[in-house]
Design a protein around this motif. Sequence first.
Motif, PDB file in Angstrom:
ATOM      1  N   THR A  27      41.850 114.803 134.120  1.00  0.00           N
ATOM      2  CA  THR A  27      42.558 113.621 133.583  1.00  0.00           C
ATOM      3  C   THR A  27      43.004 113.837 132.140  1.00  0.00           C
ATOM      4  OG1 THR A  27      40.414 112.655 133.013  1.00  0.00           O
ATOM      5  CG2 THR A  27      41.433 111.931 135.078  1.00  0.00           C
ATOM      6  N   GLU A  28      42.247 114.635 131.380  1.00  0.00           N
ATOM      7  CA  GLU A  28      42.617 114.915 129.989  1.00  0.00           C
ATOM      8  C   GLU A  28      43.483 116.166 129.870  1.00  0.00           C
ATOM      9  OE1 GLU A  28      41.888 112.861 127.446  1.00  0.00           O
ATOM     10  OE2 GLU A  28      41.062 111.561 128.984  1.00  0.00           O
ATOM     11  N   GLY A  29      43.749 116.813 130.997  1.00  0.00           N
ATOM     12  CA  GLY A  29      44.483 118.084 130.989  1.00  0.00           C
ATOM     13  C   GLY A  29      45.805 118.053 130.247  1.00  0.00           C
ATOM     14  N   PRO A  30      46.691 117.092 130.557  1.00  0.00           N
ATOM     15  CA  PRO A  30      48.004 117.081 129.895  1.00  0.00           C
ATOM     16  C   PRO A  30      47.946 116.903 128.381  1.00  0.00           C
ATOM     17  CG  PRO A  30      48.054 115.744 131.893  1.00  0.00           C
ATOM     18  CD  PRO A  30      46.617 116.090 131.651  1.00  0.00           C
ATOM     19  N   SER A  31      46.884 116.254 127.864  1.00  0.00           N
ATOM     20  CA  SER A  31      46.784 116.088 126.406  1.00  0.00           C
ATOM     21  C   SER A  31      46.055 117.265 125.743  1.00  0.00           C
ATOM     22  CB  SER A  31      46.075 114.775 126.065  1.00  0.00           C
ATOM     23  OG  SER A  31      44.799 114.732 126.654  1.00  0.00           O
ATOM     24  N   LEU A  56      53.186 127.949 128.827  1.00  0.00           N
ATOM     25  CA  LEU A  56      53.758 126.656 128.426  1.00  0.00           C
ATOM     26  C   LEU A  56      54.929 126.286 129.333  1.00  0.00           C
ATOM     27  CD1 LEU A  56      54.169 124.248 126.467  1.00  0.00           C
ATOM     28  CD2 LEU A  56      55.548 125.796 125.040  1.00  0.00           C
ATOM     29  N   GLU A  57      55.858 127.222 129.527  1.00  0.00           N
ATOM     30  CA  GLU A  57      57.035 126.947 130.353  1.00  0.00           C
ATOM     31  C   GLU A  57      56.647 126.671 131.803  1.00  0.00           C
ATOM     32  OE1 GLU A  57      60.895 129.064 128.808  1.00  0.00           O
ATOM     33  OE2 GLU A  57      59.293 130.538 128.920  1.00  0.00           O
ATOM     34  N   THR A  58      55.637 127.398 132.282  1.00  0.00           N
ATOM     35  CA  THR A  58      55.197 127.187 133.662  1.00  0.00           C
ATOM     36  C   THR A  58      54.535 125.818 133.812  1.00  0.00           C
ATOM     37  OG1 THR A  58      54.768 129.572 133.763  1.00  0.00           O
ATOM     38  CG2 THR A  58      53.966 128.261 135.600  1.00  0.00           C
ATOM     39  N   CYS A  59      53.799 125.391 132.790  1.00  0.00           N
ATOM     40  CA  CYS A  59      53.206 124.045 132.800  1.00  0.00           C
ATOM     41  C   CYS A  59      54.298 122.976 132.809  1.00  0.00           C
ATOM     42  CB  CYS A  59      52.299 123.842 131.588  1.00  0.00           C
ATOM     43  SG  CYS A  59      50.701 124.649 131.709  1.00  0.00           S
ATOM     44  N   VAL A  60      55.351 123.202 132.028  1.00  0.00           N
ATOM     45  CA  VAL A  60      56.467 122.252 132.016  1.00  0.00           C
ATOM     46  C   VAL A  60      57.034 122.115 133.433  1.00  0.00           C
ATOM     47  CG1 VAL A  60      58.839 121.897 131.205  1.00  0.00           C
ATOM     48  CG2 VAL A  60      57.064 122.597 129.601  1.00  0.00           C
ATOM     49  N   ASN A  61      57.069 123.222 134.150  1.00  0.00           N
ATOM     50  CA  ASN A  61      57.635 123.229 135.498  1.00  0.00           C
ATOM     51  C   ASN A  61      56.686 122.656 136.543  1.00  0.00           C
ATOM     52  OD1 ASN A  61      59.885 123.914 137.117  1.00  0.00           O
ATOM     53  ND2 ASN A  61      58.798 125.675 137.912  1.00  0.00           N
ATOM     54  N   ASN A  62      55.387 122.654 136.236  1.00  0.00           N
ATOM     55  CA  ASN A  62      54.392 122.310 137.258  1.00  0.00           C
ATOM     56  C   ASN A  62      53.589 121.048 137.004  1.00  0.00           C
ATOM     57  OD1 ASN A  62      53.706 124.572 139.486  1.00  0.00           O
ATOM     58  ND2 ASN A  62      54.598 125.516 137.685  1.00  0.00           N
ATOM     59  N   CYS A  63      53.520 120.591 135.757  1.00  0.00           N
ATOM     60  CA  CYS A  63      52.487 119.611 135.416  1.00  0.00           C
ATOM     61  C   CYS A  63      52.984 118.182 135.189  1.00  0.00           C
ATOM     62  CB  CYS A  63      51.682 120.100 134.208  1.00  0.00           C
ATOM     63  SG  CYS A  63      50.823 121.655 134.563  1.00  0.00           S
ATOM     64  N   GLY A  64      54.219 117.907 135.513  1.00  0.00           N
ATOM     65  CA  GLY A  64      54.668 116.521 135.592  1.00  0.00           C
ATOM     66  C   GLY A  64      54.926 115.802 134.279  1.00  0.00           C
ATOM     67  N   GLU A  65      55.173 114.495 134.426  1.00  0.00           N
ATOM     68  CA  GLU A  65      55.652 113.679 133.304  1.00  0.00           C
ATOM     69  C   GLU A  65      54.656 113.540 132.165  1.00  0.00           C
ATOM     70  OE1 GLU A  65      57.243 109.939 134.452  1.00  0.00           O
ATOM     71  OE2 GLU A  65      58.729 110.805 135.813  1.00  0.00           O
ATOM     72  N   ARG A  66      53.361 113.463 132.487  1.00  0.00           N
ATOM     73  CA  ARG A  66      52.369 113.296 131.407  1.00  0.00           C
ATOM     74  C   ARG A  66      52.383 114.502 130.479  1.00  0.00           C
ATOM     75  NH1 ARG A  66      46.635 112.451 133.021  1.00  0.00           N
ATOM     76  NH2 ARG A  66      46.386 112.220 130.784  1.00  0.00           N
ATOM     77  N   PHE A  67      52.529 115.687 131.061  1.00  0.00           N
ATOM     78  CA  PHE A  67      52.603 116.897 130.240  1.00  0.00           C
ATOM     79  C   PHE A  67      53.903 116.896 129.439  1.00  0.00           C
ATOM     80  CE2 PHE A  67      53.426 121.345 129.289  1.00  0.00           C
ATOM     81  CZ  PHE A  67      52.187 121.776 128.851  1.00  0.00           C
ATOM     82  N   HIS A  68      55.019 116.513 130.081  1.00  0.00           N
ATOM     83  CA  HIS A  68      56.305 116.443 129.383  1.00  0.00           C
ATOM     84  C   HIS A  68      56.220 115.479 128.196  1.00  0.00           C
ATOM     85  CE1 HIS A  68      58.301 117.502 133.500  1.00  0.00           C
ATOM     86  NE2 HIS A  68      57.650 118.502 132.970  1.00  0.00           N
TER      87      HIS A  68
END
Length: 286
Positions: A27-31, A56-68
């Motif tokens: 749950t805290e992953g994106p932050s 970082l770029e792969t996370c942007v592609n995989n980790c959804g709006e909270r990460f964005h």
Amino acid sequence: DKATDPSIPEENWECIQHFCDQVNADTEGPSLAPRLLAHKIQSPQEMEALHALTVLETCVNNCGERFHHEIAKFRFLNELIKVLSPKYYGTWSSEKVKSRVTEVIFSWTVWFPQEVKIRDAYQMLKKQGIVKEDPKVPEDKILPPPSPRPQNSIFDTDEEKSKLLARLLKSNHSEDLQAANRLIKSMIKEEQEKSAKVSRRVNTINEVSENVKRMDELLENYKRQELSKSDHETLQTLFQRCEKLRPLLFRLASETVDDDEVLAEILQANDKLTQALGQYRQVVAS
């Protein structure tokens, strides 16, 4: 650490994907993840910084709006700017790392046009002369790099759209790149809807199976006159829920006419449900 190991020249995609999975699972992953990645991107070891940018770029592609949402905050963007700024790490960061950071921020202005802070950060870099001109980002870097996708992904199955997308990405016109972004978003949305349908089907069939099993147990106790008052109420609730599940199964069947195997699974669940409802009416309602 494994995903950004500077001693390995090639990307460790297994570890990178595992990192993304962990970001999504926690749950805290994106932050937390952007802070960890910022530290690695600022590494004096060039290879560690470059690997971290790939993560970082792969996370942007995989980790959804909270990460964005997290990477679009000034708090994170400032960490990237420090790698470029001569006031911070710009004097000793390698040109390759600085070039890649610039590409990343610029590509986000294309990929996330609605994120004002990203655009402001990039414009500030240009105004201060840290970025002299827009980078010529490699075609595969205009958007976050593709992650290993499951088979039968819409990107693979819709050949016509895939060819159109490839054409748009090869273009040097910003209108075509924006069209590519819109197309990707629509394809992703289509794939998400497809996944949601699969999830609904699996959940409904599982619920039918569990409810029927529980009803069978309670009906056996009812026949033996061993049913408590609370169990009797549970049985009634299960019956009412199962009646509501029938139209759901019919709807699922109508959506799945092109897949014989899945349709057979739905019809089998419907047979069990019908049998359980009939048994209830015969034993209890009568």
